[in-house]
Design a protein around this motif. Structure first.
Motif, PDB file in Angstrom:
ATOM      1  N   ALA A 117       4.582  -7.244   5.621  1.00 25.54           N
ATOM      2  CA  ALA A 117       3.563  -6.346   5.091  1.00 25.54           C
ATOM      3  C   ALA A 117       3.515  -6.413   3.575  1.00 25.54           C
ATOM      4  CB  ALA A 117       3.859  -4.901   5.516  1.00 25.54           C
ATOM      5  N   VAL A 118       2.361  -6.057   3.039  1.00 22.08           N
ATOM      6  CA  VAL A 118       2.217  -5.789   1.613  1.00 22.08           C
ATOM      7  C   VAL A 118       1.747  -4.347   1.473  1.00 22.08           C
ATOM      8  CG1 VAL A 118       0.847  -6.251  -0.459  1.00 22.08           C
ATOM      9  CG2 VAL A 118       1.832  -8.150   0.821  1.00 22.08           C
ATOM     10  N   THR A 119       2.470  -3.574   0.676  1.00 28.25           N
ATOM     11  CA  THR A 119       2.103  -2.179   0.426  1.00 28.25           C
ATOM     12  C   THR A 119       1.489  -2.051  -0.971  1.00 28.25           C
ATOM     13  OG1 THR A 119       4.192  -1.513  -0.611  1.00 28.25           O
ATOM     14  CG2 THR A 119       4.082  -1.476   1.805  1.00 28.25           C
ATOM     15  N   ARG A 120       0.844  -0.904  -1.200  1.00 29.35           N
ATOM     16  CA  ARG A 120       0.288  -0.652  -2.536  1.00 29.35           C
ATOM     17  C   ARG A 120       1.388  -0.551  -3.573  1.00 29.35           C
ATOM     18  NH1 ARG A 120      -4.716  -1.747  -3.066  1.00 29.35           N
ATOM     19  NH2 ARG A 120      -5.147  -0.513  -1.205  1.00 29.35           N
ATOM     20  N   GLY A 121       2.579  -0.155  -3.136  1.00 30.15           N
ATOM     21  CA  GLY A 121       3.686  -0.003  -4.074  1.00 30.15           C
ATOM     22  C   GLY A 121       3.774   1.411  -4.599  1.00 30.15           C
ATOM     23  N   PHE A 122       3.963   1.532  -5.905  1.00 24.18           N
ATOM     24  CA  PHE A 122       4.205   2.836  -6.514  1.00 24.18           C
ATOM     25  C   PHE A 122       3.006   3.289  -7.344  1.00 24.18           C
ATOM     26  CE2 PHE A 122       8.242   0.618  -6.019  1.00 24.18           C
ATOM     27  CZ  PHE A 122       8.900   1.509  -5.188  1.00 24.18           C
ATOM     28  N   MET A 123       2.908   4.601  -7.494  1.00 31.60           N
ATOM     29  CA  MET A 123       1.864   5.162  -8.331  1.00 31.60           C
ATOM     30  C   MET A 123       2.018   4.615  -9.752  1.00 31.60           C
ATOM     31  SD  MET A 123      -0.612   7.234  -7.520  1.00 31.60           S
ATOM     32  CE  MET A 123       0.014   8.341  -6.253  1.00 31.60           C
ATOM     33  N   PRO A 124       0.956   4.082 -10.332  1.00 34.86           N
ATOM     34  CA  PRO A 124       1.089   3.460 -11.662  1.00 34.86           C
ATOM     35  C   PRO A 124       1.397   4.483 -12.746  1.00 34.86           C
ATOM     36  CG  PRO A 124      -1.216   3.574 -11.019  1.00 34.86           C
ATOM     37  CD  PRO A 124      -0.412   3.990  -9.818  1.00 34.86           C
ATOM     38  N   ASP A 125       2.118   4.015 -13.770  1.00 31.93           N
ATOM     39  CA  ASP A 125       2.380   4.862 -14.933  1.00 31.93           C
ATOM     40  C   ASP A 125       1.052   5.233 -15.588  1.00 31.93           C
ATOM     41  OD1 ASP A 125       5.085   4.633 -14.515  1.00 31.93           O
ATOM     42  OD2 ASP A 125       5.318   2.936 -15.899  1.00 31.93           O
ATOM     43  N   GLY A 126       0.959   6.475 -16.039  1.00 26.70           N
ATOM     44  CA  GLY A 126      -0.268   6.913 -16.680  1.00 26.70           C
ATOM     45  C   GLY A 126      -1.288   7.463 -15.718  1.00 26.70           C
ATOM     46  N   GLY A 127      -0.975   7.394 -14.420  1.00 23.88           N
ATOM     47  CA  GLY A 127      -1.870   8.004 -13.438  1.00 23.88           C
ATOM     48  C   GLY A 127      -3.184   7.281 -13.230  1.00 23.88           C
ATOM     49  N   ASN A 133      -5.801  -2.709  -9.650  1.00 30.69           N
ATOM     50  CA  ASN A 133      -4.997  -3.670 -10.413  1.00 30.69           C
ATOM     51  C   ASN A 133      -3.859  -3.008 -11.173  1.00 30.69           C
ATOM     52  OD1 ASN A 133      -6.672  -5.877  -9.665  1.00 30.69           O
ATOM     53  ND2 ASN A 133      -8.158  -5.253 -11.211  1.00 30.69           N
ATOM     54  N   ALA A 134      -3.823  -1.680 -11.198  1.00 31.37           N
ATOM     55  CA  ALA A 134      -2.764  -0.966 -11.905  1.00 31.37           C
ATOM     56  C   ALA A 134      -1.496  -0.820 -11.064  1.00 31.37           C
ATOM     57  CB  ALA A 134      -3.256   0.415 -12.334  1.00 31.37           C
ATOM     58  N   TYR A 135      -1.588  -1.130  -9.775  1.00 33.96           N
ATOM     59  CA  TYR A 135      -0.449  -0.983  -8.874  1.00 33.96           C
ATOM     60  C   TYR A 135       0.342  -2.291  -8.781  1.00 33.96           C
ATOM     61  CZ  TYR A 135      -2.858   3.233  -7.180  1.00 33.96           C
ATOM     62  OH  TYR A 135      -3.477   4.449  -7.089  1.00 33.96           O
ATOM     63  N   GLU A 136       1.637  -2.149  -8.582  1.00 37.05           N
ATOM     64  CA  GLU A 136       2.489  -3.308  -8.325  1.00 37.05           C
ATOM     65  C   GLU A 136       2.734  -3.384  -6.818  1.00 37.05           C
ATOM     66  OE1 GLU A 136       7.012  -4.994  -9.153  1.00 37.05           O
ATOM     67  OE2 GLU A 136       6.240  -3.306 -10.348  1.00 37.05           O
ATOM     68  N   ASN A 137       1.993  -4.248  -6.138  1.00 40.06           N
ATOM     69  CA  ASN A 137       2.110  -4.342  -4.686  1.00 40.06           C
ATOM     70  C   ASN A 137       3.463  -4.914  -4.289  1.00 40.06           C
ATOM     71  OD1 ASN A 137      -1.391  -5.350  -4.326  1.00 40.06           O
ATOM     72  ND2 ASN A 137      -0.497  -3.368  -4.787  1.00 40.06           N
ATOM     73  N   ARG A 138       3.974  -4.451  -3.155  1.00 43.43           N
ATOM     74  CA  ARG A 138       5.309  -4.839  -2.689  1.00 43.43           C
ATOM     75  C   ARG A 138       5.245  -5.557  -1.345  1.00 43.43           C
ATOM     76  NH1 ARG A 138       9.677  -2.555  -5.488  1.00 43.43           N
ATOM     77  NH2 ARG A 138       8.948  -2.015  -7.574  1.00 43.43           N
ATOM     78  N   PHE A 139       6.199  -6.455  -1.136  1.00 44.92           N
ATOM     79  CA  PHE A 139       6.264  -7.277   0.076  1.00 44.92           C
ATOM     80  C   PHE A 139       7.530  -6.947   0.848  1.00 44.92           C
ATOM     81  CE2 PHE A 139       7.537 -10.942   2.538  1.00 44.92           C
ATOM     82  CZ  PHE A 139       6.359 -11.498   3.017  1.00 44.92           C
ATOM     83  N   TYR A 140       7.373  -6.737   2.151  1.00 43.12           N
ATOM     84  CA  TYR A 140       8.498  -6.456   3.038  1.00 43.12           C
ATOM     85  C   TYR A 140       8.349  -7.305   4.307  1.00 43.12           C
ATOM     86  CZ  TYR A 140       8.681  -2.225   0.122  1.00 43.12           C
ATOM     87  OH  TYR A 140       8.736  -1.351  -0.933  1.00 43.12           O
ATOM     88  N   ALA A 141       9.467  -7.682   4.910  1.00 40.83           N
ATOM     89  CA  ALA A 141       9.407  -8.451   6.159  1.00 40.83           C
ATOM     90  C   ALA A 141      10.690  -8.234   6.954  1.00 40.83           C
ATOM     91  CB  ALA A 141       9.225  -9.940   5.861  1.00 40.83           C
ATOM     92  N   PHE A 142      10.587  -8.400   8.275  1.00 42.88           N
ATOM     93  CA  PHE A 142      11.796  -8.369   9.097  1.00 42.88           C
ATOM     94  C   PHE A 142      11.591  -9.212  10.354  1.00 42.88           C
ATOM     95  CE2 PHE A 142       9.513  -4.621  10.791  1.00 42.88           C
ATOM     96  CZ  PHE A 142       9.603  -4.831  12.157  1.00 42.88           C
ATOM     97  N   VAL A 143      12.703  -9.605  10.953  1.00 40.26           N
ATOM     98  CA  VAL A 143      12.714 -10.370  12.205  1.00 40.26           C
ATOM     99  C   VAL A 143      13.675  -9.698  13.170  1.00 40.26           C
ATOM    100  CG1 VAL A 143      13.457 -12.534  13.291  1.00 40.26           C
ATOM    101  CG2 VAL A 143      12.063 -12.597  11.218  1.00 40.26           C
ATOM    102  N   VAL A 144      13.205  -9.477  14.389  1.00 40.58           N
ATOM    103  CA  VAL A 144      14.056  -8.953  15.464  1.00 40.58           C
ATOM    104  C   VAL A 144      13.838  -9.833  16.698  1.00 40.58           C
ATOM    105  CG1 VAL A 144      14.037  -6.573  14.640  1.00 40.58           C
ATOM    106  CG2 VAL A 144      12.248  -7.337  16.210  1.00 40.58           C
TER     107      VAL A 144
END
Length: 328
Positions: A117-127, A133-144
């Motif tokens: 998945a890619v998430t929006r990440g965290f609320m940007p500094d300065g609101g 484009n102000a967000y730092e998107n994050r990547f997560y993955a898992f295998v089961v």
């Protein structure tokens, strides 16, 4: 013709069983924003908007007999979902493939459920919340180890399905269902509704009574040898796409169009499709035995068996080289 016992084969055939792996990966492996960890120690920050606001897209690909199935199709669908939700995968397609392959190797899984998945990440500094484009998107993955929605016994007799009476699918004008997303509350509550009614799975309609999709799966029905599946309000499933190709291969006429719930109730056969289970026969819909005969229909059985046979022969597969270690 009887249903291939795919789950039994995966668990017992030497060509399918898990290869050597470190004990800490017994439950699976994960990749958390740049770091490989065992699944039991995988976590995301509480303030990630993927968690707090379901602000994310994801995808799932499966591995069977050591082959990713239609990996390129899944990667392309994921890129499309990111675009639709104005998200940016911090990794290229090649890098994403490497991460997923490393996770499969760490888990030693020849039969695997691979999620990322890619998430929006965290609320940007300065609101600056209104600027994607102000967000730092994050990547997560898992295998089961591979996950079945319905097991061998259920697929051999066909599942009992409930058409939800309490819930409709989120309209496409609200959340685009072709972008695989975390907005599952309508789907999840319909499953609880099915459980209350002593049914095994559910399917949702739109506000006009036309079929959309089931939780984690697409729906098909067969009437007079013709295959029908909804053309809108649902995920463009990779197993759905595969099923349409297999139906064409065996000469079945195909209709991808709006399908009313009454057509399902009057069908000769029906089934669900999902990465988590392949083709899954339906026995009853709202207590109606489809076609007046219990158990999977002949054409459903043919499609089910063809799906697994071709997959295990390497069709549309990307082989995992378990002889080389994960590059972590």
């Amino acid at each position: 013709m009887s249903i291939i016992q795919a789950q039994h084969i995966m668990l017992n055939d030497p060509a399918h069983v898990r290869v050597a792996y470190e004990p800490k990966y017994s439950h699976g492996s994960a990749f958390i924003n740049g770091t490989y960890v065992d699944l039991d120690n995988a976590a995301i920050p509480m303030s990630d908007l993927g968690f707090t606001q379901a602000d994310a897209c994801y995808d799932v690909v499966s591995v069977s007999k050591g082959y990713f199935f239609r990996l390129e199709d899944h990667l392309e669908r994921f890129e499309s979902a990111c675009t639709k939700f104005q998200l940016t995968n911090p990794y290229t397609k090649k890098q994403t493939t490497e991460i997923l392959t490393n996770l499969v190797k760490q888990a030693g899984a020849k039969e695997a459920y691979v999620w990322w998945a890619v998430t929006r990440g965290f609320m940007p500094d300065g609101g600056d919340r209104i600027n994607p484009n102000a967000y730092e998107n994050r990547f997560y993955a898992f295998v089961v180890p591979y996950v079945f929605i319905s097991n061998d016994e259920q697929r051999a007799r066909g599942i009992d399905l409930l058409v939800s009476k309490q819930f409709i699918r989120i309209p496409p004008e609200a959340v685009d269902p072709t972008a695989k997303n975390f907005h599952w509350m309508d789907l999840k509550l319909s499953l609880f509704e099915a459980n209350t009614a002593n049914k095994e799975w559910s399917v949702l309609c739109d506000a006009s009574g036309y079929l959309t999709e089931a939780p984690g799966s697409n729906i098909f029905l067969i009437k007079d040898g013709v295959l029908y599946t909804p053309d809108s309000g649902c995920l463009e499933g990779i197993t759905r796409k595969t099923t349409l190709e297999l139906a064409k291969e065996i000469g079945m006429p195909i209709h991808v169009e709006r399908v009313h719930v009454e057509q399902l109730l009057n069908a000769d056969e029906a089934f669900l499709t999902s990465t988590a289970g392949g083709i899954m026969p339906i026995n009853t819909v709202d207590d109606t035995v489809l076609g007046g005969k219990a158990g999977p229909g002949e054409l459903t059985t043919q499609l089910h068996n063809l799906y697994w046979t071709k997959r295990w022969d390497g069709w549309l597969g990307t082989a995992v080289d378990y002889s080389t270690p994960a590059n972590v």
